[in-house]
Design a protein around this motif. Structure first.
Motif, PDB file in Angstrom:
ATOM      1  N   TYR A 178      32.015  37.838  25.088  1.00 55.83           N
ATOM      2  CA  TYR A 178      32.182  36.964  26.249  1.00 55.83           C
ATOM      3  C   TYR A 178      33.461  37.199  27.046  1.00 55.83           C
ATOM      4  CZ  TYR A 178      28.367  34.560  23.962  1.00 55.83           C
ATOM      5  OH  TYR A 178      27.164  34.271  23.367  1.00 55.83           O
ATOM      6  N   PHE A 179      34.436  37.882  26.483  1.00 63.12           N
ATOM      7  CA  PHE A 179      35.697  38.108  27.194  1.00 63.12           C
ATOM      8  C   PHE A 179      36.134  39.563  27.042  1.00 63.12           C
ATOM      9  CE2 PHE A 179      35.460  33.618  26.278  1.00 63.12           C
ATOM     10  CZ  PHE A 179      35.855  33.028  27.475  1.00 63.12           C
ATOM     11  N   PRO A 180      35.300  40.511  27.463  1.00 63.19           N
ATOM     12  CA  PRO A 180      35.658  41.929  27.310  1.00 63.19           C
ATOM     13  C   PRO A 180      36.942  42.252  28.067  1.00 63.19           C
ATOM     14  CG  PRO A 180      33.770  41.675  28.797  1.00 63.19           C
ATOM     15  CD  PRO A 180      34.013  40.338  28.179  1.00 63.19           C
ATOM     16  N   GLU A 181      37.772  43.098  27.481  1.00 65.33           N
ATOM     17  CA  GLU A 181      39.098  43.382  28.033  1.00 65.33           C
ATOM     18  C   GLU A 181      39.042  43.900  29.457  1.00 65.33           C
ATOM     19  OE1 GLU A 181      41.145  45.993  25.417  1.00 65.33           O
ATOM     20  OE2 GLU A 181      41.170  44.578  23.734  1.00 65.33           O
ATOM     21  N   GLU A 182      38.017  44.681  29.781  1.00 62.10           N
ATOM     22  CA  GLU A 182      37.977  45.293  31.114  1.00 62.10           C
ATOM     23  C   GLU A 182      37.694  44.292  32.229  1.00 62.10           C
ATOM     24  OE1 GLU A 182      33.859  46.218  29.229  1.00 62.10           O
ATOM     25  OE2 GLU A 182      35.948  45.895  28.598  1.00 62.10           O
ATOM     26  N   LEU A 183      37.331  43.054  31.874  1.00 59.64           N
ATOM     27  CA  LEU A 183      37.010  42.056  32.904  1.00 59.64           C
ATOM     28  C   LEU A 183      38.126  41.026  33.097  1.00 59.64           C
ATOM     29  CD1 LEU A 183      33.183  41.342  32.514  1.00 59.64           C
ATOM     30  CD2 LEU A 183      34.354  42.783  34.168  1.00 59.64           C
ATOM     31  N   LYS A 184      39.363  41.430  32.831  1.00 58.61           N
ATOM     32  CA  LYS A 184      40.540  40.626  33.167  1.00 58.61           C
ATOM     33  C   LYS A 184      40.583  39.254  32.479  1.00 58.61           C
ATOM     34  CE  LYS A 184      40.928  42.722  37.796  1.00 58.61           C
ATOM     35  NZ  LYS A 184      41.040  42.484  39.248  1.00 58.61           N
ATOM     36  N   GLY A 185      39.891  39.119  31.358  1.00 54.72           N
ATOM     37  CA  GLY A 185      39.901  37.839  30.667  1.00 54.72           C
ATOM     38  C   GLY A 185      38.914  36.835  31.206  1.00 54.72           C
ATOM     39  N   TYR A 186      38.031  37.251  32.117  1.00 56.73           N
ATOM     40  CA  TYR A 186      37.010  36.358  32.652  1.00 56.73           C
ATOM     41  C   TYR A 186      35.895  36.151  31.623  1.00 56.73           C
ATOM     42  CZ  TYR A 186      39.079  37.655  37.200  1.00 56.73           C
ATOM     43  OH  TYR A 186      39.938  37.893  38.254  1.00 56.73           O
ATOM     44  N   TYR A 187      35.208  35.013  31.729  1.00 53.21           N
ATOM     45  CA  TYR A 187      34.026  34.770  30.905  1.00 53.21           C
ATOM     46  C   TYR A 187      32.866  35.584  31.463  1.00 53.21           C
ATOM     47  CZ  TYR A 187      29.763  32.506  29.270  1.00 53.21           C
ATOM     48  OH  TYR A 187      28.510  32.270  28.753  1.00 53.21           O
ATOM     49  N   LEU A 188      32.242  36.389  30.622  1.00 48.79           N
ATOM     50  CA  LEU A 188      31.109  37.225  31.015  1.00 48.79           C
ATOM     51  C   LEU A 188      29.818  36.481  30.713  1.00 48.79           C
ATOM     52  CD1 LEU A 188      29.786  39.956  31.833  1.00 48.79           C
ATOM     53  CD2 LEU A 188      30.038  40.649  29.439  1.00 48.79           C
ATOM     54  N   ALA A 189      29.090  36.136  31.765  1.00 46.58           N
ATOM     55  CA  ALA A 189      27.840  35.404  31.585  1.00 46.58           C
ATOM     56  C   ALA A 189      26.722  36.294  31.052  1.00 46.58           C
ATOM     57  CB  ALA A 189      27.406  34.773  32.914  1.00 46.58           C
ATOM     58  N   GLY A 190      26.827  37.601  31.288  1.00 47.11           N
ATOM     59  CA  GLY A 190      25.789  38.514  30.834  1.00 47.11           C
ATOM     60  C   GLY A 190      24.656  38.672  31.817  1.00 47.11           C
ATOM     61  N   ASP A 191      24.790  38.070  32.999  1.00 50.80           N
ATOM     62  CA  ASP A 191      23.767  38.174  34.035  1.00 50.80           C
ATOM     63  C   ASP A 191      24.301  38.924  35.244  1.00 50.80           C
ATOM     64  OD1 ASP A 191      21.266  36.577  33.334  1.00 50.80           O
ATOM     65  OD2 ASP A 191      22.827  35.126  32.866  1.00 50.80           O
ATOM     66  N   GLY A 192      23.406  39.635  35.895  1.00 51.89           N
ATOM     67  CA  GLY A 192      23.723  40.173  37.200  1.00 51.89           C
ATOM     68  C   GLY A 192      23.424  39.117  38.248  1.00 51.89           C
ATOM     69  N   ALA A 193      24.118  39.178  39.365  1.00 54.04           N
ATOM     70  CA  ALA A 193      23.902  38.186  40.417  1.00 54.04           C
ATOM     71  C   ALA A 193      24.324  38.774  41.756  1.00 54.04           C
ATOM     72  CB  ALA A 193      24.701  36.906  40.127  1.00 54.04           C
ATOM     73  N   VAL A 194      23.930  38.081  42.818  1.00 54.24           N
ATOM     74  CA  VAL A 194      24.321  38.450  44.173  1.00 54.24           C
ATOM     75  C   VAL A 194      24.585  37.167  44.945  1.00 54.24           C
ATOM     76  CG1 VAL A 194      21.925  38.512  45.029  1.00 54.24           C
ATOM     77  CG2 VAL A 194      23.689  39.868  46.182  1.00 54.24           C
ATOM     78  N   ARG A 195      25.556  37.203  45.854  1.00 57.73           N
ATOM     79  CA  ARG A 195      25.819  36.065  46.733  1.00 57.73           C
ATOM     80  C   ARG A 195      25.332  36.400  48.130  1.00 57.73           C
ATOM     81  NH1 ARG A 195      31.463  32.943  45.564  1.00 57.73           N
ATOM     82  NH2 ARG A 195      30.230  31.302  46.552  1.00 57.73           N
ATOM     83  N   SER A 196      24.654  35.444  48.739  1.00 56.42           N
ATOM     84  CA  SER A 196      24.109  35.708  50.073  1.00 56.42           C
ATOM     85  C   SER A 196      25.238  35.897  51.070  1.00 56.42           C
ATOM     86  CB  SER A 196      23.203  34.557  50.515  1.00 56.42           C
ATOM     87  OG  SER A 196      23.937  33.340  50.587  1.00 56.42           O
ATOM     88  N   ALA A 197      24.987  36.765  52.059  1.00 54.75           N
ATOM     89  CA  ALA A 197      26.016  37.089  53.046  1.00 54.75           C
ATOM     90  C   ALA A 197      26.323  35.902  53.948  1.00 54.75           C
ATOM     91  CB  ALA A 197      25.566  38.290  53.876  1.00 54.75           C
ATOM     92  N   ASP A 198      25.324  35.024  54.168  1.00 56.82           N
ATOM     93  CA  ASP A 198      25.539  33.927  55.117  1.00 56.82           C
ATOM     94  C   ASP A 198      26.207  32.704  54.485  1.00 56.82           C
ATOM     95  OD1 ASP A 198      23.312  33.456  53.571  1.00 56.82           O
ATOM     96  OD2 ASP A 198      22.038  32.759  55.207  1.00 56.82           O
ATOM     97  N   ARG A 199      25.662  32.215  53.369  1.00 59.47           N
ATOM     98  CA  ARG A 199      26.155  30.969  52.785  1.00 59.47           C
ATOM     99  C   ARG A 199      27.003  31.168  51.531  1.00 59.47           C
ATOM    100  NH1 ARG A 199      23.237  26.411  54.567  1.00 59.47           N
ATOM    101  NH2 ARG A 199      21.603  26.973  56.066  1.00 59.47           N
ATOM    102  N   GLY A 200      27.003  32.371  50.984  1.00 58.31           N
ATOM    103  CA  GLY A 200      27.695  32.597  49.722  1.00 58.31           C
ATOM    104  C   GLY A 200      26.969  32.007  48.536  1.00 58.31           C
ATOM    105  N   TYR A 201      25.652  31.779  48.702  1.00 58.36           N
ATOM    106  CA  TYR A 201      24.851  31.223  47.617  1.00 58.36           C
ATOM    107  C   TYR A 201      24.618  32.271  46.530  1.00 58.36           C
ATOM    108  CZ  TYR A 201      23.383  26.880  50.001  1.00 58.36           C
ATOM    109  OH  TYR A 201      23.350  25.643  50.599  1.00 58.36           O
TER     110      TYR A 201
END
Length: 664
Positions: free
Chosen positions: A502-525
């Motif tokens: 959940y906290f791999p070193e290469e991800l700066k100490g962030y919690y890794l959800a294990g999912d890919g995702a995208v945020r919409s360009a208009d609303r940031g959803y």
């Protein structure tokens, strides 16, 4: 993590937007986007102050905390750790002396339609009595108790009774096999089991106690001193003298008053096992204070809970959704909730809609898998269509367990919600403890298929392989940048695996959800695009491919090797596809079908019916690199029926792809 995860692309374009109605906005706890943004700014301006304020407002502390967050041993974060409380007292005792004590806490509808109601005062008495029974049999603060129960009031009582005396419970879904139960008893070091003789599902009596007996007979369960058996049906079951007690026997003479045991905020409330990408199940450990806080807050925020609501979460207590939004959240919030023992298609596929009408349900929270299966049923038989039931009591709908595809969202919106009920498409995980990204019914304009925006205090982001933010419109890895109170504390007995997972070193100490995702360009959803590791999501249940592969290969008289991947499925979200190499010549025709069925039944016995592969294909070998690595990305393409356009130059045996592409 896969080297290709940062290249996830969004292929779904969704332009439909459904703003909340003015009347909903005006009446909501969090009113309009201005209300949402104000809370987000408050959390951003004073992160610890925000959470301390919420903890004091939403939780009753027997010893107030003075320290909000301890980050000194990250990622083993500690919240409110010098404070003390009791989870059961926060769900039950706090309502005594208020009008809520005589309010219905649970409306239980049994498989056969029989309805039982219990008030908060009555529930407290029954929880206290069972807690006294546990204590009388030596169960104490810090002990672990395994719960393997049907979806009944007694299941919730068992969980609450453990919490009341400071025992840590581990609930196992009642469809899991004896082997799965055995592994969890040993890993948790459980001292007692709470189960039932049978459970009723779809008009059938299914054994539970017999599976516990089988698990305990496997050996290594020497820590178990007592087995408590709820007699759900009149059918007798095996009882071991000196070890096994019926509920009736255990409760005889026990007082209905039991003082709640104060525990530290970081005391483990429960361990819930979830599959990982290796064969060994992960015991996700949650705290008491932070978990309970978020369960209560998300009931209020996500479901905009009102005093007169009738709330129904259809999840089983064996899953995290049934912990947070059945056993703890609704009770902490003083809600009336529906608990249903059966399945949505018995006695017919209109059962959910008929129950909503019967009990005047106002908030309905279910899984996309259930919605998709009921869409098919309604299309095939008008008699079970939602339109045949009065659903006018509904005001909020929810979705949980996996992303809901836009067309299922639209059907749900139109046919169940009457185009007037906001749909809260909630993203969260066993590890997050509660919702982290979700619309708010009185604030968020809805976009079908999108879980929209993070809740206030949740710093979700999408990053590349090095933990750098990616621009909106580009896909990447979903992370949460700062800790939050209800987050996983560790993996039971395996802190190194916790850090690595959940906290791999290469991800700066962030919690890794294990999912890919995208945020919409208009609303940031946010929109979740799928798992980045080898974990399948079948009907909202996460299972490691390695666990299923291990079960197949355990059929040592038949299977030499196996690889498991997922493919999209209209009903279950993902279907399990197994590619199998036998210890004999590759079967074809009817023989292949017979062996495939034998292997499905074997997996059901080893893990549980939910893990049965939908597709099984046989090959003389598996596609491997020269170093022996199975190329699962090629198998995923084959499972989906796609042409292989990827690089196969590293394959040792490219001809095997044509063979595996043949269906049995």
């Amino acid at each position: 993590m896969s080297a290709t995860t940062s290249a996830i692309e969004s292929v779904l374009v969704e332009n439909r937007v459904f703003p909340p109605a003015d009347a909903v906005v005006k009446a909501a706890r969090i009113s309009g986007m201005a209300g949402y943004e104000a809370l987000c700014k408050e959390a951003e301006a004073d992160f610890e102050g925000f959470w301390a304020k919420q903890a004091r407002a939403n939780v009753q502390w027997s010893k107030p905390f003075t320290r909000t967050l301890d980050e000194s041993n990250a990622p083993f974060f500690r919240w409110f750790d010098d404070g003390e409380l009791n989870a059961s007292a926060n769900c039950l005792d706090k309502h005594i002396g208020s009008p809520t004590e005589n309010k219905t806490a649970i409306i239980f509808e049994a498989d056969d339609g029989a309805v039982t109601k219990i008030t908060y005062k009555e529930l407290l008495a029954r929880v206290s009595q069972f807690a006294n029974a546990l204590k009388a049999h030596g169960v104490a603060k810090g002990d672990r108790v395994l719960i393997y129960m049907p979806m009944t009031i007694e299941g919730v009582i068992a969980m609450q009774a453990c919490a009341r005396i400071g025992a840590t419970h581990s609930v196992v879904f009642g469809g899991f096999s004896a082997k799965a139960v055995h592994e969890r008893i040993i890993d948790a070091g459980a001292v007692a089991v709470i189960t039932a003789n049978y459970q009723m599902r779809g008009g059938k009596e299914l054994p539970l106690k017999a599976i516990i007996d089988e698990a305990l007979a496997m050996g290594g369960c020497d820590t178990i001193r007592n087995v408590f058996v709820y007699q759900r049906t009149a059918t007798a079951c095996n009882m071991v003298a000196g070890r096994d007690k019926t509920f009736t026997e255990a409760l005889a003479g026990q007082s209905t008053e039991c003082a709640p045991v104060a525990v530290g905020a970081e005391h483990p409330l429960f361990i819930l096992y979830t599959s990982g990408s290796t064969g060994k199940p992960k015991g996700v450990q949650h705290s008491t204070g932070g978990y309970l806080l978020w369960a209560k807050m998300t009931m209020d925020w996500t479901f905009d809970l009102r005093a007169d609501d009738i709330f129904w979460c259809t999840a089983d207590i064996g899953w995290i959704t049934g912990h947070t939004y059945v056993a703890y959240g609704p009770l902490a919030a003083g809600a009336t909730q529906i608990i249903f023992e059966g399945i949505p298609t018995f006695p017919n596929a209109g059962r959910f809609w008929q129950m909503i009408e019967r009990h005047k349900c106002t908030i309905f929270y279910t899984a996309p898998t259930a919605i998709r299966s009921l869409i098919k049923a309604a299309e095939a038989d008008e008699a079970v269509h939602p339109a045949r039931s009065d659903l006018s009591s509904l005001r909020i709908l929810g979705s949980v367990g996996e992303p809901i595809n836009p067309e299922a969202w639209m059907w749900y919106h139109k046919n169940v919600g009457g185009e007037r009920c906001p749909i809260v498409d909630t993203f969260w995980q066993t590890e997050t403890g509660g919702h982290v990204i979700t619309p708010l019914p009185g604030a968020t304009p809805l976009v079908p298929g999108s879980c929209t925006l993070p809740l206030p205090g949740i710093t979700a982001a999408i990053v590349d392989e090095m933990g750098n933010d990616v621009p909106n419109g580009s896909g990447g890895i979903l992370v949460i940048k700062r800790p939050w109170p209800s987050m996983i504390r560790t993996i039971w007995n395996d802190p190194e695996r916790f850090k690595k997972s959940y906290f791999p070193e290469e991800l700066k100490g962030y919690y890794l959800a294990g999912d890919g995702a995208v945020r919409s360009a208009d609303r940031g959803y946010f929109r979740i695009t799928g798992r980045i590791d080898d974990v399948l999501n079948v009907s909202g249940h996460r299972m490691g491919t390695m666990e299923i592969e291990s079960a197949l290969v355990a059929k040592t008289d038949l299977v030499a090797e196996a690889a498991v991947v997922g493919r999209p499925d209209d009903v279950t979200g993902e279907a399990i596809c197994a590619f199998v190499v036998l210890k004999r010549s590759r079967p074809t025709g009817e023989e292949a079908k017979q062996i495939a069925n034998e292997l499905r039944n074997w997996v059901a016995k080893e893990i549980g019916p939910i893990a049965k592969p939908k597709d099984i294909r046989f090959g003389d070998n598996l596609p491997k690199t020269r170093s022996g690595k199975i190329m699962r990305r090629l198998l995923r393409s084959i499972a989906k029926g796609e042409a292989i356009t990827q690089d196969t130059s590293t394959l040792e045996n490219p001809a095997i792809l044509d063979q595996l592409a043949q269906t049995n």
